[in-house]
Write an enzyme that holds these catalytic residues in place. Structure first.
Site, PDB file in Angstrom:
ATOM      1  CG  ASP A   1      -2.272   0.504   1.010  1.00 30.16           C
ATOM      2  OD1 ASP A   1      -2.383   1.586   0.415  1.00 30.16           O
ATOM      3  OD2 ASP A   1      -3.234  -0.171   1.416  1.00 30.16           O
TER       4      ASP A   1
ATOM      5  CG  ASP B   1      -4.542   5.685   0.962  1.00 31.97           C
ATOM      6  OD1 ASP B   1      -5.440   4.853   1.137  1.00 31.97           O
ATOM      7  OD2 ASP B   1      -4.459   6.755   1.606  1.00 31.97           O
TER       8      ASP B   1
ATOM      9  CD  GLU C   1      -8.816   4.674  -1.631  1.00 32.60           C
ATOM     10  OE1 GLU C   1      -9.742   4.369  -0.875  1.00 32.60           O
ATOM     11  OE2 GLU C   1      -7.841   5.348  -1.246  1.00 32.60           O
TER      12      GLU C   1
ATOM     13  CG  HIS D   1      -9.053  -1.157   4.390  1.00 41.36           C
ATOM     14  ND1 HIS D   1      -8.760  -1.153   3.040  1.00 41.36           N
ATOM     15  CD2 HIS D   1      -8.650   0.048   4.863  1.00 41.36           C
ATOM     16  CE1 HIS D   1      -8.206   0.007   2.730  1.00 41.36           C
ATOM     17  NE2 HIS D   1      -8.127   0.756   3.818  1.00 41.36           N
ATOM     18  CG  ASP D   2     -11.374   2.364   3.477  1.00 40.25           C
ATOM     19  OD1 ASP D   2     -10.857   2.286   4.611  1.00 40.25           O
ATOM     20  OD2 ASP D   2     -10.774   2.822   2.480  1.00 40.25           O
TER      21      ASP D   2
HETATM   22  O1  TEU Z   1      -9.473   5.727   1.903  1.00 38.21           O
HETATM   23  C1  TEU Z   1      -9.929   6.814   1.187  1.00 38.21           C
HETATM   24  C2  TEU Z   1     -11.252   7.359   1.575  1.00 38.21           C
HETATM   25  O2  TEU Z   1     -11.476   8.542   1.469  1.00 38.21           O
HETATM   26  C3  TEU Z   1     -12.350   6.503   2.028  1.00 38.21           C
HETATM   27  O3  TEU Z   1     -12.126   5.169   2.060  1.00 38.21           O
HETATM   28  C4  TEU Z   1     -12.820   6.940   3.356  1.00 38.21           C
HETATM   29  O4  TEU Z   1     -12.209   6.193   4.341  1.00 38.21           O
HETATM   30  C5  TEU Z   1     -14.291   6.808   3.456  1.00 38.21           C
HETATM   31  O5  TEU Z   1     -14.642   5.475   3.323  1.00 38.21           O
HETATM   32  C6  TEU Z   1     -15.008   7.696   2.495  1.00 38.21           C
HETATM   33  O6  TEU Z   1     -15.597   8.721   3.223  1.00 38.21           O
HETATM   34  C7  TEU Z   1      -8.104   5.504   1.999  1.00 38.21           C
HETATM   35  C8  TEU Z   1      -7.843   4.271   2.856  1.00 38.21           C
HETATM   36  O7  TEU Z   1      -8.324   3.145   2.189  1.00 38.21           O
HETATM   37  C9  TEU Z   1      -8.450   4.490   4.204  1.00 38.21           C
HETATM   38  O8  TEU Z   1      -8.350   3.352   5.019  1.00 38.21           O
HETATM   39  C10 TEU Z   1      -7.725   5.658   4.827  1.00 38.21           C
HETATM   40  O9  TEU Z   1      -8.329   5.993   6.035  1.00 38.21           O
HETATM   41  C11 TEU Z   1      -7.718   6.879   3.925  1.00 38.21           C
HETATM   42  O10 TEU Z   1      -7.425   6.589   2.564  1.00 38.21           O
HETATM   43  C12 TEU Z   1      -6.659   7.837   4.367  1.00 38.21           C
HETATM   44  O11 TEU Z   1      -5.384   7.290   4.124  1.00 38.21           O
END
Ligand code: TEU
Ligand code: CA
Length: 548
Positions: free
Chosen positions: A98, A200, A242, A316-317
């Site tokens: 990542d 990311d 992403e 994971h989000d």
């Molecule tokens: O996530 C980006 C992101 O903006 C979304 O996943 C956010 O967490 C939410 O779901 C939308 O409002 C990436 C990573 O995958 C996440 O785990 C991190 O927290 C984020 O970036 C910051 O690095």
């Protein structure tokens, strides 16, 4: 288009904190992943996307990095990491790291230096602005974790930008020294033999805060082309960006091989289909399967021959897919299989999020104290201030909160599901006695068996990897269907994505041999011009060249 290895591969995301603990401290670790490599090889995956294992104060579970070239001791050491790369390689599995370079941790040495004084050599690694004339924030840019994107730093009397937590200051990509430092770090990892990077929130690096531009800034693609020329083009690696703000047109820009940027992106258009329009994702609305299919169809067609799609349900989000768009009670197995069949028959590179292959479900909570994730905490607090009922706030978080995907992997029916001998950092879902890897592997009709079979089918059939995609209307918004075609071959996929019996009518007059490829219903073997499907029925049949 020439075929690259990653176009034939299946990816699996490991969230290290929750995958396998090897030393009883309740936190998953690198040695734990090594112990489970045979499991992953057996499933058939070729690449592991490893969520961050770098040194981090863990304000955002590792997405706040304080040293890109050190491993968080909770997860192990650099020696463990090298061992993982090697042990995976023996099993023909590549490790994708990542890359979190939109921001660092506020404990990163660059930021510790930068905040010391306005003339510090690292000052311009970050984005600093004077207060507005009344002393308030420079402008109204918002953090994705709620509240202002500006934090005041008393040492120098300026604000710095953070699109996530204030402990995650944004890097200034306009500074060539920042880009240089990132490229060097990437090269260092590639020389260790990793298979590539998941990037990311990469669509934020072209930010122009004074013009309030957050995503898709004017220099974004130029930076990626520079990164490609300087680093990526020197290695045969995969990259996946992403990009929450990508449209199909933007998706082409990233992934068209002639532009030399990324291999593919994660696009999130479908993610908005189960929220009320004009509202946030915490304001829920049921999914209409036809709308989901329209989004996927659009992306399939838009990138065909001029780019490449990633295929994923969760990460994971995001919540667990069977709880989100399947049915996690009566039809848990069947609906998880239907979703898997739908996604894995599409063109692109599939990603499986840990636990998805056994149909792990969301983890419902009843109070604020059970929330671990920074984003859900902030959302809870904000909505409470805005006057929402606690039950509504919790409903939203139970449906969409990020902790759902982060509870420990369910390996077996032993204490703590075989995840740890100690106390897990997040509790194990009580349903682990029925939902676990050990049980799934004993059952040849399990969700796991379907995933394994789908991966095998993809390996053996070029039509899945390369065939053309065509949408097929069904006359029913709950029944979705498409065709894949390669040379003389033609396959039809049809899915009832609802818990009711549903009828369909296809615009196809005559079927060829109608040979079953895969299904989640033993009694479902053939498709006709019209008929009725049972709840969550899914079927793929080779239909020959029916339309001649
Ligand atoms: O996530 C980006 C992101 O903006 C979304 O996943 C956010 O967490 C939410 O779901 C939308 O409002 C990436 C990573 O995958 C996440 O785990 C991190 O927290 C984020 O970036 C910051 O690095
Ligand atoms: Ca551990």
């Amino acid at each position: 288009m020439q075929t690259n290895w990653w176009q034939n591969a299946v990816f699996y995301q490991v969230y290290p904190r929750s995958f396998q603990d090897s030393n009883g401290d309740g936190i998953g670790d690198i040695q734990g992943i090594i112990q489970r490599l045979d499991y992953l090889a057996d499933l058939g995956v070729n690449v592991i996307w490893l969520s961050p294992v770098y040194q981090s104060p863990n304000v955002d579970n590792g997405y706040d990095i304080s040293d890109y070239q050190a491993i968080n001791p909770e997860y192990g050491s650099m020696v463990d990491m090298e061992q993982l790369i090697e042990a995976a390689k023996i099993r023909k599995i590549k490790i994708v790291m990542d890359l979190v370079v939109n921001h660092t941790s506020d404990q990163h040495p660059w930021f510790l230096e930068a905040r010391k004084s306005k003339d510090n050599p690292y000052r311009d690694f970050y984005i600093w602005r004077d207060p507005a004339t009344d002393g308030s924030v420079p402008n109204d840019l918002q953090s994705n974790f709620k509240g202002s994107a500006w934090a005041f730093d008393a040492v120098t009397g300026q604000y710095y930008l953070h699109f996530y937590a204030k402990e995650q200051p944004d890097l200034n990509w306009q500074n060539p020294k920042v880009r240089e430092a990132v490229y060097q770090m990437m090269t260092w990892w590639l020389q260790k033999g990793i298979g590539g990077f998941r990037m990311d929130v990469i669509d934020l690096i072209g930010k122009e805060p004074d013009r309030k531009i957050k995503e898709n800034g004017p220099q974004l693609h130029a930076y990626l082309q520079e990164m490609n020329a300087r680093v990526l083009s020197q290695y045969d690696v995969v990259t996946v960006g992403e990009t929450w703000g990508a449209t199909p047109e933007i998706g082409q820009m990233y992934s068209n091989p002639n532009r030399h940027e990324l291999s593919m992106i994660f696009q999130f258009e479908q993610i908005n289909l189960d929220k009320q329009s004009g509202m946030t994702r915490w304001d829920l609305k049921p999914l209409i399967p036809a709308e989901l299919h329209a989004v996927f169809s659009k992306w399939q067609l838009a990138l065909d021959g001029v780019g490449w799609n990633s295929l994923f349900w969760s990460n994971h989000d995001l919540p667990r897919i069977v709880s989100r768009w399947g049915d996690d009670s009566q039809y848990r197995e069947k609906s998880a299989q239907a979703l898997a069949i739908y996604l894995h028959m599409l063109k692109g590179t599939p990603y499986i999020y840990q636990g998805e292959e056994i149909g792990m479900t969301n983890y419902p909570i009843t109070s604020y104290h059970e929330i671990e994730d920074i984003e859900s905490r902030r959302v809870y607090q904000q909505r409470q201030q805005q006057g929402y009922a606690i039950s509504d706030i919790l409903n939203g978080i139970n449906a969409k909160g990020r902790d759902n995907a982060r509870h420990p992997m369910q390996w077996n029916g032993k204490n703590q599901s075989g995840f740890t001998d100690g106390t897990p950092w997040l509790p194990v879902n009580p349903n682990y006695l029925e939902i676990n890897v050990e049980l799934a592997k004993q059952d040849e009709r399990s969700i796991y068996a379907t995933y394994q079979q789908l991966i095998k089918l993809r390996k053996r059939n070029a039509i899945i990897r390369q065939g053309r995609f065509e949408n097929v209307p069904t006359g029913n918004q709950n029944v979705i269907s498409y065709k894949r075609m390669l040379g003389e071959q033609s396959w039809l996929v049809i899915i009832n994505l609802s818990k009711n019996r549903e009828s369909y009518t296809l615009p196809i007059q005559h079927f060829g041999p109608n040979q079953k490829i895969i299904s989640n219903n033993l009694l479902l073997n053939k498709i006709a011009t019209s008929g009725v499907l049972q709840p969550y029925d899914a079927l793929v049949v080779a239909i020959g060249n029916e339309e001649k």
